[in-house]
Design a protein around this motif. Structure first.
Motif, PDB file in Angstrom:
ATOM      1  N   UNK A  28      33.908 165.153  55.853  1.00 18.66           N
ATOM      2  CA  UNK A  28      34.754 164.771  55.034  1.00 18.66           C
ATOM      3  C   UNK A  28      35.993 165.995  55.070  1.00 18.66           C
ATOM      4  N   UNK A  29      35.517 167.277  55.288  1.00 17.22           N
ATOM      5  CA  UNK A  29      36.492 168.205  55.405  1.00 17.22           C
ATOM      6  C   UNK A  29      37.222 168.154  56.647  1.00 17.22           C
ATOM      7  N   UNK A  30      36.554 167.589  57.656  1.00 17.55           N
ATOM      8  CA  UNK A  30      37.424 167.249  58.986  1.00 17.55           C
ATOM      9  C   UNK A  30      38.410 166.073  58.666  1.00 17.55           C
ATOM     10  N   UNK A  31      38.056 165.324  57.773  1.00 21.11           N
ATOM     11  CA  UNK A  31      39.096 164.105  57.513  1.00 21.11           C
ATOM     12  C   UNK A  31      40.268 164.771  56.520  1.00 21.11           C
ATOM     13  N   UNK A  32      39.863 165.579  55.885  1.00 20.07           N
ATOM     14  CA  UNK A  32      40.946 166.355  54.985  1.00 20.07           C
ATOM     15  C   UNK A  32      41.690 167.068  56.022  1.00 20.07           C
ATOM     16  N   UNK A  33      41.141 167.806  56.888  1.00 22.00           N
ATOM     17  CA  UNK A  33      42.160 168.554  57.710  1.00 22.00           C
ATOM     18  C   UNK A  33      43.049 167.690  58.501  1.00 22.00           C
ATOM     19  N   UNK A  34      42.467 166.398  59.058  1.00 19.72           N
ATOM     20  CA  UNK A  34      43.428 165.622  59.663  1.00 19.72           C
ATOM     21  C   UNK A  34      44.580 165.291  58.914  1.00 19.72           C
ATOM     22  N   UNK A  35      44.369 164.757  57.278  1.00 15.60           N
ATOM     23  CA  UNK A  35      45.451 164.485  56.331  1.00 15.60           C
ATOM     24  C   UNK A  35      46.230 165.490  56.331  1.00 15.60           C
ATOM     25  N   UNK A  36      45.935 166.734  56.314  1.00 13.38           N
ATOM     26  CA  UNK A  36      46.841 168.035  55.948  1.00 13.38           C
ATOM     27  C   UNK A  36      47.552 167.915  57.089  1.00 13.38           C
ATOM     28  N   UNK A  37      46.996 167.843  58.259  1.00 10.40           N
ATOM     29  CA  UNK A  37      48.002 168.250  59.547  1.00 10.40           C
ATOM     30  C   UNK A  37      49.124 166.863  59.382  1.00 10.40           C
ATOM     31  N   UNK A  38      48.654 165.729  59.194  1.00  9.54           N
ATOM     32  CA  UNK A  38      49.459 164.639  59.247  1.00  9.54           C
ATOM     33  C   UNK A  38      50.699 164.492  58.234  1.00  9.54           C
ATOM     34  N   UNK A  39      50.335 164.805  57.311  1.00  2.38           N
ATOM     35  CA  UNK A  39      51.028 164.989  56.022  1.00  2.38           C
ATOM     36  C   UNK A  39      52.112 166.321  55.718  1.00  2.38           C
ATOM     37  N   UNK A  40      51.625 167.489  56.319  1.00  3.04           N
ATOM     38  CA  UNK A  40      52.090 168.411  56.007  1.00  3.04           C
ATOM     39  C   UNK A  40      51.887 169.094  54.717  1.00  3.04           C
ATOM     40  N   UNK A  41      50.597 168.863  54.300  1.00  5.49           N
ATOM     41  CA  UNK A  41      50.329 169.538  52.951  1.00  5.49           C
ATOM     42  C   UNK A  41      49.940 170.744  52.917  1.00  5.49           C
ATOM     43  N   UNK A  42      50.214 171.656  51.863  1.00  5.96           N
ATOM     44  CA  UNK A  42      49.709 173.027  51.811  1.00  5.96           C
ATOM     45  C   UNK A  42      48.995 173.192  50.550  1.00  5.96           C
ATOM     46  N   UNK A  43      47.783 173.781  51.022  1.00  7.29           N
ATOM     47  CA  UNK A  43      46.684 173.931  49.873  1.00  7.29           C
ATOM     48  C   UNK A  43      46.376 175.370  49.733  1.00  7.29           C
ATOM     49  N   UNK A  44      46.122 175.921  48.739  1.00  7.20           N
ATOM     50  CA  UNK A  44      45.428 177.197  48.433  1.00  7.20           C
ATOM     51  C   UNK A  44      44.147 177.128  47.444  1.00  7.20           C
ATOM     52  N   UNK A  45      43.245 177.700  47.930  1.00  4.91           N
ATOM     53  CA  UNK A  45      41.894 177.745  47.240  1.00  4.91           C
ATOM     54  C   UNK A  45      41.614 179.094  47.088  1.00  4.91           C
ATOM     55  N   UNK A  46      41.307 179.506  45.820  1.00  6.30           N
ATOM     56  CA  UNK A  46      40.989 180.872  45.227  1.00  6.30           C
ATOM     57  C   UNK A  46      39.339 180.709  45.129  1.00  6.30           C
ATOM     58  N   UNK A  47      38.858 181.803  45.445  1.00  4.33           N
ATOM     59  CA  UNK A  47      37.221 182.176  45.440  1.00  4.33           C
ATOM     60  C   UNK A  47      37.193 183.491  44.830  1.00  4.33           C
ATOM     61  N   UNK A  48      36.898 183.450  43.350  1.00  5.84           N
ATOM     62  CA  UNK A  48      36.587 184.584  42.732  1.00  5.84           C
ATOM     63  C   UNK A  48      35.152 184.337  42.184  1.00  5.84           C
ATOM     64  N   UNK A  49      34.770 185.449  41.670  1.00  4.21           N
ATOM     65  CA  UNK A  49      33.503 185.455  40.991  1.00  4.21           C
ATOM     66  C   UNK A  49      32.569 186.839  41.070  1.00  4.21           C
ATOM     67  N   UNK A  50      31.332 187.078  40.439  1.00  6.42           N
ATOM     68  CA  UNK A  50      30.859 188.360  40.455  1.00  6.42           C
ATOM     69  C   UNK A  50      30.287 188.546  41.826  1.00  6.42           C
ATOM     70  N   UNK A  51      30.000 189.799  42.170  1.00 11.37           N
ATOM     71  CA  UNK A  51      29.545 190.426  43.487  1.00 11.37           C
ATOM     72  C   UNK A  51      28.227 189.599  43.473  1.00 11.37           C
ATOM     73  N   UNK A  52      27.847 189.156  44.949  1.00 13.38           N
ATOM     74  CA  UNK A  52      26.791 188.479  45.241  1.00 13.38           C
ATOM     75  C   UNK A  52      26.713 187.073  44.976  1.00 13.38           C
ATOM     76  N   UNK A  53      27.843 186.593  44.393  1.00 18.47           N
ATOM     77  CA  UNK A  53      27.681 185.068  43.716  1.00 18.47           C
ATOM     78  C   UNK A  53      27.820 183.959  45.111  1.00 18.47           C
TER      79      UNK A  53
END
Length: 264
Positions: free
Chosen positions: A24-49
């Motif tokens: 599904x991530x590969x399908x998401x990638x194809x859609x992002x390339x085809x549509x020109x979408x822009x996505x930011x994902x933030x990963x925060x958390x405790x150390x070792x999480x």
């Protein structure tokens, strides 16, 4: 097994479910390339999480040209003289890109706050302005997702001990990281304040319990996919052509004067 505690997922089951999500991530990638979408994902958390672990599973089967993993080091003297947010904005996505921030501008509300690397005024200004800054990101058409990976105090101590015992994990150890064990409750208060002040209806925080790493990784990736309105894009796959015949006078092997020894 203690009542109420689920048995840890077996590796075989984890790998099977992960493969489905990676498709599904590969399908998401194809859609992002085809549509020109822009996505930011933030990963925060405790150390070792497990921030790095889940990011590595996300990027394992996709293109680094689309999924860009950003893990910034401590700011340079030049960066310290810039607007605080400036060095992060420099890595924002262009059309057809997904940026994964392995820690982000929220360093100001976490480690900088707890360790005294920013002033009270700088901290309060950040907490006051960051919701409007993130609203500008969304209003500009960028999809923004914020995940906070949480781990229990006992599990964090166990994971740090494991890093000390495993030579392949020594690079993950630093005095700054291990200090988080001693300052557990300082970080708890800082994260509680951060989550309360910077969660908005448009840009909420999604908490990921991660004492069970395998389930946490699957849960986060599944949730991420569910937050993005991507569709399966038909891909025109090439056919493998027949090779041209070998021209006369050309050998079929490469020179072997410096071949790598077959030790395995």
């Amino acid at each position: 097994m203690t009542a109420g505690i689920r048995e840890r997922m077996k590796r075989k089951d984890f790998e099977s479910e992960l493969r489905k999500l990676q498709v599904e991530l590969v399908r998401l990638q194809t859609w992002v390339k085809a549509t020109g979408a822009r996505i930011i994902v933030i990963f925060e958390g405790r150390d070792t999480a497990g921030k790095g672990g889940v990011i590595s599973r996300i990027t394992q089967r996709v293109s680094p040209r689309v999924f860009r993993h950003i893990a910034l080091p401590a700011p340079t003297e030049r960066e310290k003289s810039q607007l605080y947010i400036q060095r992060y904005v420099a890595h924002f996505p262009a059309a057809g890109e997904i940026v994964l921030f392995d820690r982000s501008w929220y360093n100001r509300a976490g480690v900088e706050r707890v360790m005294g690397f920013c002033t009270d005024d700088e901290y309060e200004r950040f907490m006051r302005l960051v919701p409007s800054f993130e609203q500008e990101i969304v209003d500009n058409g960028i999809i923004l997702l914020k995940y906070f990976l949480d781990v229990s105090q006992d599990e964090q101590r166990r994971r740090f001990a494991d890093r000390i015992d495993d030579p392949m994990k020594h690079w993950k150890l630093s005095p700054m990281d291990t200090e988080s064990v001693r300052r557990w409750w300082d970080y708890t208060l800082a994260y509680q304040a951060m989550l309360r002040a910077t969660a908005t209806p448009a840009n909420p925080w999604f908490i990921v319990p991660s004492d069970d790493k395998r389930r946490a990784r699957l849960n986060l990736i599944s949730h991420l996919l569910g937050q993005i309105p991507y569709k399966k894009v038909k891909v025109e796959l090439p056919k493998v052509p027949k090779a041209e015949p070998r021209p006369k006078g050309i050998e079929d092997r490469l020179p072997t004067s410096h071949i790598v020894p077959a030790r395995y």
